[in-house]
Design an enzyme around this catalytic site. Structure first.
Site, mmCIF file in Angstrom:
data_model
loop_
_atom_site.group_PDB
_atom_site.id
_atom_site.type_symbol
_atom_site.label_atom_id
_atom_site.label_comp_id
_atom_site.label_asym_id
_atom_site.label_seq_id
_atom_site.Cartn_x
_atom_site.Cartn_y
_atom_site.Cartn_z
ATOM 1 N N GLU A 165 0.811 -1.232 0.000
ATOM 2 C CA GLU A 165 0.000 0.000 0.000
ATOM 3 C C GLU A 165 0.840 1.277 0.000
ATOM 4 O O GLU A 165 0.364 2.354 0.328
ATOM 5 C CB GLU A 165 -0.974 -0.014 1.198
ATOM 6 N N TYR A 167 3.421 1.959 1.946
ATOM 7 C CA TYR A 167 3.988 2.338 3.248
ATOM 8 C C TYR A 167 5.512 2.096 3.260
ATOM 9 O O TYR A 167 6.104 1.686 2.262
ATOM 10 C CB TYR A 167 3.287 1.564 4.369
ATOM 11 N N ARG A 215 2.446 -8.675 4.157
ATOM 12 C CA ARG A 215 1.522 -8.130 3.149
ATOM 13 C C ARG A 215 2.358 -7.507 2.047
ATOM 14 O O ARG A 215 3.103 -6.547 2.273
ATOM 15 C CB ARG A 215 0.592 -7.106 3.807
ATOM 16 N N HIS A 253 -1.530 3.913 -1.674
ATOM 17 C CA HIS A 253 -2.590 4.859 -1.313
ATOM 18 C C HIS A 253 -2.614 6.074 -2.233
ATOM 19 O O HIS A 253 -3.638 6.718 -2.377
ATOM 20 C CB HIS A 253 -2.451 5.300 0.143
ATOM 21 N N GLN A 340 -18.582 4.892 3.525
ATOM 22 C CA GLN A 340 -19.148 6.079 4.157
ATOM 23 C C GLN A 340 -18.953 6.140 5.667
ATOM 24 O O GLN A 340 -18.737 7.208 6.216
ATOM 25 C CB GLN A 340 -20.640 6.165 3.851
#
Ligand code: NAP
Ligand code: SF4
Length: 673
Positions: A165, A167, A215, A253, A340
């Site tokens: 992601e 990081y 991951r 991201h 949401q």
């Protein structure tokens, strides 16, 4: 006999056997940061009771500089370890297993203390990171290994090392964030040195009888990302370094491609994990947009992975696995991937919860306890608010009658599910139908409830929803002017050129609907979706972006979306999804106009005032999406007779009405009746 034989096959990890192939993926809920540890423990324990094989916590910082934001939770002190021990004890008492994710944010840290391989600011943080020197790198590795040892001390069954992601560990792997020329940069052997050293040192710190998940970013979706050869090389090396499970990470991201939003097709990235099957011997986990047991079973049966990770589905329903095992999958409250109440909350520094399950992360304060005195309750309106109130009240033992004037349930959800990209609402409406039957709610469709029909009930709940706001534009009575209800629900004919008045959630939805031909939706066709967003293959382009970029199909109509406010249209849509809606409409050629005034509707279209004079928006059809007003007609009639009623959802407040607030309000009322 299980309905999902692959999903419920135990997984032998050597020192431990997991009962099924479901991993609850890591989610940042913000619960740990509340300091309310009984609440954290209850959140995880409830999911352990629900039968998941292995859970992963939200990301825990290994040190202050690695936290995603200042004050991010971690295991720094003896008190932290004791707090985490309360969580692992509760999970073990419920028969579950839990691993702690160690998350070092690197340059994604929202902090002036951010550190990274090179001093290159990320596009999603205002803080330029400091480049680490040799001692700084050693400190990060040591801190991550120490966090792993503390996790073991706190009773966790394993750790997940967050290597994807975009990081910190991921930042070392690719050249666009790692420009170092020492032994930590340059050739790939050097760039992967840090992730491998981390895995080795973590394994050494925790011993052999401890789960170590790594991951791994399998498709970065950023320019100059990892090549497929590098992904395979890293996976093999991570296995040799001591990982016991490899989990799939999809997209950094900062990527401009949606990876988990509702318009992403289900199991959109299982093919990526499948490419790695056979390259390593440890179990591979696939993830992203897997939200039903059927889809999970399918990806396992097709050999895409050894295990599936689902995260948000466990906010929507803590008992997902148990219900699947018992053949009650229709009773699983489905995650509709709306973001949401979960991710949007996280980005607003609020505790995450779930649109379809307001109890998520509120397990200790919102409880559906059996009613002491069962009552006869009438609920009027089977939209999200009414459904939620009816189901919670019925679950608690009340006798509930639900009146709905339409021939089907759903209210605004029934419209939402017709929008290309919002097909998940079909599953939510189907779930509500299942639950109404399972809980014995007497549902009267096509039934207008009047004060007489409501006499004799102990409680009356008014959830009659909203009426479209009348924008009062000169000429709006003309036959080529329609309301969004005519278009979305009643299938009215719409011309080739359309002007939409109002660019709120419904204006955007209407534009999306009208830009597509009937039955067309990229969400239901993975090849179409990949073409639309430019998702290629990491074996062909580093990072997996298609070299030719996004290739949207020609839209079905020419659409102009208008609003009076000067702000960017769509600014108030979901925090983490608004950019996707805006990008989709741009790709469909929708022209967005802000800061306009409406003069009048003429046969040729819509006359607007722009500040520089009048302008004709040539249109065959004008669709009014000018917001909504509460439908309080029944509430007012009851009040006039002195009958008290609970008014919820859009009938209560239409402003900023959304399903999240409606369902939450309904559930909270249902819990107290
Ligand atoms: P909304 O978001 O309040 O938007 C109403 C739109 O109408 C605004 O663009 C507003 O812009 C315009 N408007 C308001 N009064 C007007 C008037 N008198 N004349 C002309 N235009 C007027 O309402 P909505 O679009 O009906 O959506 C309702 C709710 O459903 C939203 O708040 C949202 O939470 C939810 N929803 C969300 C999504 C999503 O996030 N994708 C999708 C569907 C629904 P100006 O006042 O600037 O002209
Ligand atoms: Fe899924 Fe939406 Fe609930 Fe998040 S808020 S868990 S995306 S249904």
């Amino acid at each position: 006999m299980t309905h999902y034989p692959h999903l419920f096959r135990p997984l032998d990890l050597g020192h431990v056997t997991l009962p099924n192939r479901v991993l609850m993926g890591s989610m940042h809920t913000g619960l740990e940061e509340t300091g309310d540890w009984p609440r954290v423990a209850r959140f995880y324990a409830e999911r352990a009771e629900g039968g998941v094989g292995l859970m992963v916590t939200g990301g825990m910082a290994p040190n202050r500089e690695g936290g995603v934001f200042p004050g991010a939770a971690g295991l720094f002190t003896a008190a932290d370890i004791a707090n985490h021990r309360s969580v692992t004890d509760a999970v073990h008492a419920a028969g579950g297993r839990i691993a702690m994710q160690i998350l070092h944010a690197g340059r994604y840290a929202y902090s002036p203390d951010a550190v990274a391989p090179s001093a290159i600011k990320s596009p999603i943080s205002p803080f330029p990171p400091k480049a680490l020197d040799e001692a700084g790198i050693e400190k990060q590795i040591a801190d991550i290994a120490t966090a792993a040892a503390r996790a073991r001390e706190a009773g966790y069954d394993g750790v997940e090392v967050m290597g994807s992601e975009g990081y910190f560990l991921n930042q070392f792997l690719v050249r666009h964030t790692n420009r170092r020329e020492d032994r930590w940069g340059g050739a790939f052997d050097n760039r992967m040195r840090l992730p491998l050293e981390v895995v080795r040192r973590v394994r050494a710190a925790v011993g052999d009888d401890f789960i170590l998940i790594y991951r791994l970013s399998m498709i970065d979706l950023v320019p100059d990302g990892s090549t497929w050869d590098e992904v395979v090389q890293l996976a093999k090396a991570v296995e040799r370094a001591g990982a016991s499970i490899l989990n799939t990470g999809i997209g950094w991201h900062e990527a401009r491609i949606p990876t988990i939003a509702t318009s992403v097709p289900r199991r959109a990235f299982a093919w990526v994990t499948k490419k790695l099957m056979g390259e390593v011997s440890v179990p591979l986990v696939t993830s992203n947009r897997i939200n039903t047991p059927e889809v999970a079973e399918e990806v396992l049966a097709e050999g895409c992975a050894d295990m599936v990770s689902m995260a948000r589905p466990f906010l929507a329903d803590s008992h997902f696995v148990r219900k699947a095992a018992e053949g009650r999958s229709g009773q699983i409250a489905p995650c509709i991937a709306c973001n949401q109440a979960c991710l949007d909350h996280t980005f607003q520094m609020k505790v995450a919860t779930c649109l379809v399950n307001p109890r998520a992360a509120h397990e200790t304060d919102l409880r559906y306890q059996p009613a002491t005195q069962p009552r006869r309750i009438a609920v009027v309106g089977a939209g999200p608010a009414g459904l939620s109130a009816a189901l919670v009240a019925a679950e608690r033992g009340h006798a509930v009658t639900l009146f709905e004037k339409a021939e089907r349930i759903g209210g605004q959800l029934d419209m939402a599910r017709r929008i290309p990209g919002k097909e998940e609402f079909h599953g939510l409406v189907a779930h509500y139908e299942t639950m109404l039957a399972a809980l014995g709610v007497e549902t009267r469709l096509g039934a207008m409830a009047d004060p007489e029909a409501l006499a004799g009930y102990d409680d009356v709940v008014i959830a009659t929803g909203v009426l479209p706001r009348d924008p009062g534009i000169d000429g709006q009575e003309a036959p080529h002017v329609l309301s969004y209800i005519d278009v979305l629900q009643n299938g009215a004919e719409v011309g080739a050129r359309v002007a939409i008045v109002g660019a709120g959630g419904i204006g955007f939805d209407t534009a999306q609907f009208l830009a597509h031909r009937p039955g067309e939706s990229a969400t239901l066709d993975l090849a179409h979706w990949r073409r639309l967003w430019g998702v290629g293959d990491p074996a062909e382009t580093p990072g997996g972006l298609a070299p030719e970029g996004p290739r949207p199909d020609a839209p079905a109509r020419r659409i102009t979306l208008l609003q009076r406010k000067a702000e960017k249209p769509g600014k108030r849509l979901g925090k983490t999804t608004g950019w996707i809606h805006r990008a989709e409409l741009r790709m469909l050629g929708v022209e967005m106009r802000a800061g306009v005034g409406y003069r009048r509707i003429v046969p040729e279209g819509l006359l607007i005032e722009t500040g520089q004079g009048e302008e004709l928006i040539a249109a065959d059809t004008i669709v009014l999406c000018a917001g909504q007003e509460p439908d309080r007609r029944l509430a007012d009639a009851l009040a006039a007779r002195g009958t008290s009623a609970h008014v919820i959802g859009g009938a209560d407040v239409a402003l900023e009405l959304d399903a999240k607030r409606a369902i939450d309000q309904g559930a909270r009322l249902g819990a107290t009746l």
